[in-house]
Design an enzyme around this catalytic site. Structure first.
Site, PDB file in Angstrom:
ATOM      1  N   ASP A 159      -9.418  -4.772  -5.483  1.00 35.18           N
ATOM      2  CA  ASP A 159      -8.858  -3.706  -4.495  1.00 35.18           C
ATOM      3  C   ASP A 159      -9.733  -2.757  -4.274  1.00 35.18           C
ATOM      4  O   ASP A 159     -10.029  -2.045  -5.555  1.00 35.18           O
ATOM      5  CB  ASP A 159      -7.267  -3.303  -4.927  1.00 35.18           C
ATOM      6  CG  ASP A 159      -6.740  -2.529  -3.963  1.00 35.18           C
ATOM      7  OD1 ASP A 159      -7.480  -2.118  -2.831  1.00 35.18           O
ATOM      8  OD2 ASP A 159      -5.522  -2.270  -3.890  1.00 35.18           O
TER       9      ASP A 159
ATOM     10  N   HIS B 171      -7.424  -5.382  -1.142  1.00 31.08           N
ATOM     11  CA  HIS B 171      -6.256  -4.508  -0.922  1.00 31.08           C
ATOM     12  C   HIS B 171      -5.182  -5.140   0.050  1.00 31.08           C
ATOM     13  O   HIS B 171      -3.819  -5.230  -0.087  1.00 31.08           O
ATOM     14  CB  HIS B 171      -6.536  -3.456  -0.124  1.00 31.08           C
ATOM     15  CG  HIS B 171      -5.670  -2.406  -0.205  1.00 31.08           C
ATOM     16  ND1 HIS B 171      -5.110  -1.753  -1.330  1.00 31.08           N
ATOM     17  CD2 HIS B 171      -5.100  -1.769   0.969  1.00 31.08           C
ATOM     18  CE1 HIS B 171      -4.158  -0.783  -0.803  1.00 31.08           C
ATOM     19  NE2 HIS B 171      -4.159  -0.755   0.240  1.00 31.08           N
TER      20      HIS B 171
ATOM     21  N   SER C 246       0.937  -1.173  -0.162  1.00 28.43           N
ATOM     22  CA  SER C 246      -0.054   0.056  -0.190  1.00 28.43           C
ATOM     23  C   SER C 246       0.920   1.323   0.191  1.00 28.43           C
ATOM     24  O   SER C 246       1.571   1.522  -0.931  1.00 28.43           O
ATOM     25  CB  SER C 246      -0.902  -0.210   1.093  1.00 28.43           C
ATOM     26  OG  SER C 246      -1.878   0.931   0.860  1.00 28.43           O
TER      27      SER C 246
END
Lengths: 268, 263
Positions: free
Chosen positions: A173, A207, A79
């Site tokens: 995601d 994610h 991320s």
């Protein structure tokens, strides 16, 4: 008994120090540094202006460590940690083999400083948030298009990096458009005459891609936003992706940091 | 640096090789061996007897390892793994500290053998199994009664252990009555004139006490029963317990194994 190839492991915008992935990777023949960069001990409470010099210090620490096999280290970022790794690979020396999980190809959330350079964070429109049926925040659309002219200074110049890239992408995601960003990265590298990155797309995967058998985190209270955020992922597909991605990550690091061809499959 | 104090980490009846706890411990200055004993590579898928020789071999391996600092090793186990650790501590030498996470201190349904010693199983009766509205099974009472309290022959003779023992207990454990077992273990040590057992007991906390911030597992498929079983625990209390228990475990091992300062 060492020295071992070194890897720096960076997590995302939740902050703090997450050691579980680094610890598990360390059991596979790597010297891994789980690096916190905010909301931990004497580090700043919030992600404001991030200085790449902090990360440079960490890379240098690794390279001069007697248990770390030089001449360069690998990076693993998830991320926000992912775009930090991309910036590190582009601007710092001594870095090869960079793996990013659901990363953005632009610098996000906070401006990045390095020497006299400032990379602005990708602009966002918080008003574009959506609420899911269950009342969770869906932020996938708040991030502006990195390809728009006004955002071009946020794009990370990946072509400046030495080593190869592996993009791990969850196609479900809901944090941001990881698939789109990986494609931008691929085209940018190609346009600059560099090798294309390796991209692995996992369908039904959200994610939060964790090591194998970790439960799927479809949503959580974001520690900075203070509100539950939806991340996506369908349990079966996402769980399979976690198992596969872990093998791919190890293979990639062994190949580029160790010169090994393949890795004996292990469960965890 | 190194050598480092050694710890062997043993999980429960689910089998396979779980490395996440051992890996995290290793980051705190311990040379940790995550030891599988069932359903992994060439190990048997199922087993009826536990032979401590296998675990003794692991212990010797650790003791002769150049990166492991002797003279004793620490043991960490959860559930059946905890009972295996308590058995190792009772019968084997060179164990400096043992931590049991929701162990029972009794031999449940296998036979435990070491050389000429054996511990008979307590046994269980599935008719005492309860079913919740959700359809999940509650197996907390299926084990047979402990007739004779701490002198029951199915109990692991923990008074024979050299080093100190720490029992981490979830008061809401639905696998078996961990809090009760800890009390009986304490009585056993007292009856044999040994030092008091250290017990840390957490309210609202279930069976699977994991490292900090790991999600609580309220129920899952039980390996032996092949059906979903509830483990107990209330999320908030259980999560707080995981954070505290980890600190207690690290403190205990640092104190009794002499860990190097945090790397």
């Amino acid at each position: 008994t060492g020295p071992f190839p070194g890897i720096l492991d960076l997590f995302g915008s939740g902050g703090g120090l997450c050691e579980y992935r680094a610890s598990l990777l360390a059991g596979h023949g790597f010297a891994v540094l789980a690096l916190a960069y905010f909301r931990f001990e004497d580090l700043p409470e919030y992600l404001n202006n991030v200085c790449l010099e902090y990360f440079e210090e960490a890379v240098d620490f690794m390279l001069q460590h007697p248990k770390v096999k030089g001449p360069s280290v690998g990076l693993l970022g998830f991320s926000k940690g992912g775009d930090l790794c991309l910036s590190m690979a582009s601007f710092l020396k001594g870095i090869t083999a960079t793996v990013v999980i659901n990363a953005c190809v632009a610098n996000t959330i906070a401006p990045l400083h390095y020497k006299d350079m400032i990379i602005p964070n990708l602009s966002s429109d918080p008003g574009k948030y959506k609420i899911t049926e269950s009342g969770l925040l869906n932020l996938v659309d708040i991030w502006n298009d990195p390809l728009e002219k006004s955002n071009h200074r946020s794009l990370i110049p990946l072509e400046e990096a030495q080593g190869p890239f592996l993009f791990i992408v969850g196609m479900d995601d809901y944090g941001w458009k990881s698939e789109f960003y990986a494609q931008i990265a691929s085209e940018r590298l190609q346009a600059h005459g560099k090798d294309r990155p390796q991209i692995i797309y996992y369908p039904g995967t959200g994610h939060c891609i964790d090591p194998p058998y970790f439960p799927l985190c479809r949503a959580s209270v974001h520690s900075v936003l203070g509100h539950p955020v939806f991340y996506g992922g369908e349990p079966k597909a996402h769980s399979r992706a976690q198992v596969d991605a872990w093998q791919q990550i190890q293979t990639f690091f062994h190949k580029h940091l160790n010169g090994k061809k393949s890795v004996k499959p292990s469960k965890l | 640096p190194g050598p480092f104090p050694g710890i062997i980490d043993i999980f429960g009846v689910g089998g396979a090789l779980l490395e996440y706890r051992a890996s995290l411990l290793a980051g705190h200055g311990f040379a940790t061996l995550a030891l599988a004993y069932c359903d992994f590579e060439d190990l048997p898928k199922k087993f009826d007897t536990i032979h401590l020789d296998y675990f003794e071999e692991a212990l010797c391996y650790m003791l002769q390892h150049t990166q492991v600092k002797g003279p004793g090793i620490g043991l960490l186990g959860i559930s059946l793994g905890a009972d295996i650790c308590l058995s190792m501590a009772s019968f084997l030498k060179n164990i400096s500290a043992t931590v049991s996470i929701n162990g029972s201190g009794f031999n449940g349904n296998k036979a435990i053998y070491y050389k000429e010693n054996s511990i008979p199983p307590l046994g269980h009766d599935l008719r005492r199994m309860k079913v919740a509205f959700s359809g999940l099974l509650d197996i907390v009472d299926i084990r047979n009664d402990i007739v004779g309290g701490c002198e029951n022959p199915c109990m692991i003779p923990i008074e024979k252990a050299q080093g100190p023992i720490l029992f981490i207990v979830g008061q809401d454990d639905h696998n078996w009555r961990s809090e009760l077992y800890a009390q009986i273990a304490s009585e056993r040590l007292q009856a044999h004139g040994k030092e008091k057992l250290q017990i840390i007991s957490y309210p609202g906390t279930g069976h699977y006490i994991e490292p900090p911030y790991f999600p609580m597992c309220p129920a899952s498929l039980h390996k032996l029963l092949d059906k979903p079983v509830m483990w107990g625990g209330e999320p908030r209390a259980h999560s707080k317990a995981q954070v505290d228990a980890w600190k207690q475990i690290l403190t205990f091992f640092t104190k009794h194994l002499g860990a190097c300062p945090k790397l």
